[in-house]
Design an enzyme around this catalytic site. Structure first.
Site, PDB file in Angstrom:
ATOM      1  CE  LYS A 107      -4.076   1.956   2.252  1.00  0.00           C
ATOM      2  NZ  LYS A 107      -4.228   3.007   1.543  1.00  0.00           N
ATOM      3  CG  ASN A 113      -0.955   5.416  -0.012  1.00  0.00           C
ATOM      4  OD1 ASN A 113      -1.245   4.507   0.905  1.00  0.00           O
ATOM      5  ND2 ASN A 113      -2.082   5.569  -0.675  1.00  0.00           N
TER       6      ASN A 113
HETATM    7  O1  KPL Z   1      -5.123   5.307  -0.413  1.00  0.00           O
HETATM    8  C1  KPL Z   1      -5.340   6.153  -1.334  1.00  0.00           C
HETATM    9  C2  KPL Z   1      -5.310   7.687  -0.826  1.00  0.00           C
HETATM   10  O2  KPL Z   1      -5.820   8.350  -1.500  1.00  0.00           O
HETATM   11  O3  KPL Z   1      -4.712   7.678   0.075  1.00  0.00           O
HETATM   12  C3  KPL Z   1      -5.493   5.626  -2.655  1.00  0.00           C
HETATM   13  C4  KPL Z   1      -5.217   4.047  -2.966  1.00  0.00           C
HETATM   14  C5  KPL Z   1      -4.630   6.625  -3.579  1.00  0.00           C
HETATM   15  C6  KPL Z   1      -7.013   6.013  -3.189  1.00  0.00           C
HETATM   16  O4  KPL Z   1      -7.209   7.315  -3.340  1.00  0.00           O
END
Ligand code: KPL
Length: 300
Positions: free
Chosen positions: A182, A186
């Site tokens: 993740k 991000n």
């Molecule tokens: O987790 C996200 C965020 O905006 O912090 C994503 C996966 C980019 C989805 O907008």
């Protein structure tokens, strides 16, 4: 089991209202935001467009010694200051579950709450707080929890109520790996969409930039024991951007509302890890500095 939620932003409000409406005992730990909910019920807008009114009691810091479970859903940079206030007050029996973007506070937690069961999680649930009393569920997602210490491994019982509330929740014995995956998503989507000030779908028009950022990160990912080729990472980034094409990333929203971003715990964390093993990430460093520069126009 009573769920106490610290941090009533979009994800905290989504979890709190869904848990409450599926019969769980939920309250919010006193913060400015939590007090607003106590004085006025929260409206949950479900994916099918229906609404549900949720009364979320707010409990004071004096009640901390009675907590049975603390779910921390603040912005990542608020985690340590918020938990610092609870050191020596929270019972050792109370599990602490972190759920935030980025990485970094886990090490601090292990040092400052060594006796508590500690867990962390990742979620891809979509939520948008339309106003302080209206939370809109914008996308079904996956929620994964895993243990940070041995005591945390005994809390797989949190999964069924979460799965019942959210549609999906599962236990992971490789939660650090999921956090890293993740983190990479991000680290590419968030700063680019924030700098271009566009929704996530814009990434399809910046393929070369995304490819270069993935390529630069690859040696660090190999060092972290990930085996897939750069192309696989690029595919994941484009897939998430496509699935959330209409959404504005959390970093775009933070900058647009002149709020502090989570860049220190996303790109900043990657830069720190790379430096430890002598890897340079000039493209990511450039994104980091650009976001910090924009942030500094309203945070200092
Ligand atoms: O987790 C996200 C965020 O905006 O912090 C994503 C996966 C980019 C989805 O907008």
């Amino acid at each position: 089991m009573q769920w106490t939620i610290l941090g009533a932003g979009a994800i905290g409000s989504l979890f709190a209202t869904h848990l409450l409406r599926t019969g769980q005992d939920v309250n919010l730990l006193d913060t400015r935001c939590a007090r607003q909910h106590a004085s006025h019920p929260m409206m949950l807008e479900l994916l099918d467009g229906s609404f549900c009114m949720c009364e979320l009691p707010c409990i004071s810091h004096q009640a901390v010694s009675d907590l049975t479970l603390l779910l921390v859903t603040t912005k990542v940079w608020q985690v340590i200051p918020a938990l610092e206030a609870l050191v020596g007050k929270l019972p050792h029996s109370c599990p602490i579950v972190l759920l935030h973007n980025g990485m970094g506070p886990e090490e601090w937690l292990l040092t400052h709450f060594p006796q508590n069961p500690l867990l962390t999680g990742v979620t891809s649930c979509g939520a948008f707080k339309k106003d302080p009393h209206h939370i809109k569920h914008t996308g079904l997602g996956e929620t994964w929890l895993g243990a940070l210490n041995e005591a945390g491994t005994h809390y797989q019982s949190l999964i069924p109520p979460l799965a019942n509330a959210l549609g999906h929740a599962a236990w992971s014995d490789q939660i650090r790996e999921r956090q890293w995956r993740k983190l990479v998503v991000n680290a590419i989507i968030n700063p680019l969409t924030a700098l271009y000030n566009q929704p996530n779908g814009m990434l399809s028009e910046h393929q070369a930039e995304v490819n270069a950022l993935c390529e630069e990160l690859h040696p660090l990912l190999i060092a972290e024991s990930f085996t897939e080729p750069v192309t696989a990472w690029c595919e994941v980034i484009f897939k998430v951007a496509e699935q959330t094409a209409q959404n504005y990333s959390s970093m775009q929203q933070d900058l647009a509302h002149q709020r502090k971003t989570e860049i220190d715990y996303i790109t900043g964390y990657l830069l720190q890890q790379a430096e430890k093993i002598g890897i340079k990430l000039p493209l990511h460093q450039d994104l980091y500095l650009k976001i910090k520069k924009l942030e500094s126009t309203f945070t200092t």
